[in-house]
Design an enzyme around this catalytic site. Structure first.
Site, PDB file in Angstrom:
ATOM      1  N   LYS A  65     -29.560 -42.053  -5.333  1.00 59.95           N
ATOM      2  CA  LYS A  65     -30.248 -40.836  -4.915  1.00 59.95           C
ATOM      3  C   LYS A  65     -29.722 -39.599  -5.650  1.00 59.95           C
ATOM      4  O   LYS A  65     -30.383 -38.554  -5.672  1.00 59.95           O
ATOM      5  CB  LYS A  65     -30.120 -40.644  -3.403  1.00 59.95           C
ATOM      6  CG  LYS A  65     -30.904 -41.674  -2.576  1.00 59.95           C
ATOM      7  CD  LYS A  65     -30.779 -41.387  -1.085  1.00 59.95           C
ATOM      8  CE  LYS A  65     -31.688 -42.284  -0.240  1.00 59.95           C
ATOM      9  NZ  LYS A  65     -31.191 -43.654  -0.096  1.00 59.95           N
TER      10      LYS A  65
ATOM     11  N   SER B 240     -27.543 -46.473  -2.431  1.00 55.75           N
ATOM     12  CA  SER B 240     -28.038 -45.109  -2.225  1.00 55.75           C
ATOM     13  C   SER B 240     -27.378 -44.035  -3.063  1.00 55.75           C
ATOM     14  O   SER B 240     -27.836 -42.891  -3.060  1.00 55.75           O
ATOM     15  CB  SER B 240     -27.926 -44.731  -0.741  1.00 55.75           C
ATOM     16  OG  SER B 240     -28.986 -45.304  -0.008  1.00 55.75           O
TER      17      SER B 240
ATOM     18  N   SER C 287     -28.855 -40.042   3.872  1.00 55.84           N
ATOM     19  CA  SER C 287     -29.338 -41.023   2.898  1.00 55.84           C
ATOM     20  C   SER C 287     -30.705 -41.579   3.285  1.00 55.84           C
ATOM     21  O   SER C 287     -30.946 -42.784   3.209  1.00 55.84           O
ATOM     22  CB  SER C 287     -28.324 -42.174   2.752  1.00 55.84           C
ATOM     23  OG  SER C 287     -28.505 -42.858   1.546  1.00 55.84           O
TER      24      SER C 287
END
Length: 414
Positions: free
Chosen positions: A124, A121, A176
């Site tokens: 991101k 993640s 997240s």
């Protein structure tokens, strides 16, 4: 003889039916191989996401002109320290890591900085860098069922619900939310186009080790990045005030929804997953964590120490015996305590716009700027116009030749 033929046939059948990886035993680590990350396990397809990264990723650290990105020393897969540096903090668990001075671009130390790993993640951050300029915060978005049902961590977006871009970005960074990543991608230019745009953004930032297949960081078989590239993304994100504002929020509330497809849902309060980092680490600026089975734990963070902003990337790490943010803070304290004038082991390069290449490396003869041409002068007409026409014609013929030559070739991911 008949028994032998039957046995031979049975053995052949078993060989065909056996998994491909069974014929390749896991190598036993030796003194010469312990200095590089171990091979990834064989891939499986039993889950929605891959359980292991590509076991043979292409080599990282090589730029489009064949140059060693950030410096030749960074091509090493071992730990890279400045000359005379003291021992590193204990309990560093990352297979690849990098600590850099974000103000000067100096890479203070690293391990396997161009090794290519799954990002999970922390990818991101690249999603945010790519999409923030395209999505005004006050714009409202209706979330699709496919976005709301995305695999993995969720911010709690409701299919058919209406949210502002600000709220979705907050859900992306505070908890997240993979649902938030998909919703933002669909709201921008569509999922496939967003992935393509993320790959182009990575290249524009000088990140040549990265290949993106999902907007959320959920695993893709060829989706890889490096500690070096992630530091470029972190630096770019910190230059966007909206990213910092979203990332540092302690809490936020997604409003109640009452879409026609389902009953009314209540408000959803979200808490920042990195509150320990912000509360316990002096000078904390921003942080993002990630985890998948393939990536293990990943971390990207920035903090201030001794008047400088430092960034830390950890890839394929563990959260014991110390949590990732504690490991990262230890690296920054170690880096900030090095004597002034310590030579860096590499640099975070800034891509040069094509029109500025000549100005970035002036010759000795051009050290004194020439006067600007005036209309009607010899610089503004005659030979200059002819030269410009020649360049345009030649460039067009060259581009047409390349296009014809490349027709029929299938583009392969890096």
């Amino acid at each position: 003889m008949r028994v032998r033929r039957v046995l031979a046939s049975a053995l052949a059948t078993l060989a065909i039916a056996a998994p491909a990886y069974a014929a390749t035993p896991t190598p036993v680590p030796t003194a010469s191989t312990l200095s590089v990350p171990p091979s990834a396990p064989s891939p499986t397809d039993s889950g929605k996401s891959p359980d292991a990264p590509d076991p043979h990723p292409p080599r990282g650290g090589i730029g489009p002109q064949g140059q060693a990105v950030g410096g030749a020393e960074l091509l090493s897969r071992r730990t890279i320290l400045p000359a005379g540096a003291p021992g590193l903090p204990k309990d560093l668990t990352a297979q690849a890591w990098l600590v850099a001075d974000l103000d000067t671009g100096a890479i203070v130390a690293a391990r396997d900085p161009h090794g290519r790993y799954q990002a999970a993640s922390i990818q991101k951050i690249l999603t945010t860098v790519t999409l923030l300029p395209r999505l005004p915060g006050t714009r409202r978005v209706t979330v699709s069922p496919s976005a709301a049902d995305t695999e993995g961590s969720h911010a709690g977006l409701v299919a058919g619900g209406s949210y502002t871009i600000d709220q979705i970005f907050q859900g992306l960074l505070l908890v997240s939310g993979n649902d938030a990543a998909e919703a933002l991608a669909q709201a921008a230019v569509g999922r496939a186009q967003t992935v393509a745009l993320m790959n182009r953004t990575a290249v524009s930032l000088g990140a040549y080790d990265t290949y993106v297949q999902t907007p959320s960081g959920l695993d893709g078989w060829q989706q890889l990045t490096s500690a070096y590239d992630m530091m470029l993304f972190l630096r770019a994100a910190l230059a966007q005030p909206r990213f910092v504002a979203y990332d540092r929020l302690r809490t936020m509330v997604l409003p109640p929804q009452h879409p026609a497809q389902q009953g009314r849902t209540g408000a959803v309060r979200l808490y920042n997953q990195n509150l320990d980092f912000f509360d316990q680490i002096p000078g904390a600026i921003a942080a993002k964590t990630g985890y998948t089975d393939a990536a293990q734990h990943t971390f990207a963070g920035a903090m201030t120490s001794h008047g400088h902003r430092y960034g830390v990337i950890l890839l394929r790490a563990q959260r014991y015996p110390q949590d990732q943010y504690v490991q990262a803070a230890g690296l920054v304290r170690w880096a900030a305590a090095l004597p002034a004038g310590t030579d860096p082991v590499g640099t975070l390069e800034r891509p040069i716009a094509p029109r500025r290449v000549a100005a970035a490396a002036p010759s000795r003869q051009s050290a004194t700027p020439a006067p600007s041409p005036t209309p009607g002068s010899s610089r503004d007409s005659g030979g200059g116009v002819k030269a410009l026409v020649a360049v345009v014609v030649f460039g067009g013929l060259f581009a047409l030749t390349r296009r014809i030559r490349n027709q029929g070739r299938r583009r392969r991911p890096r």
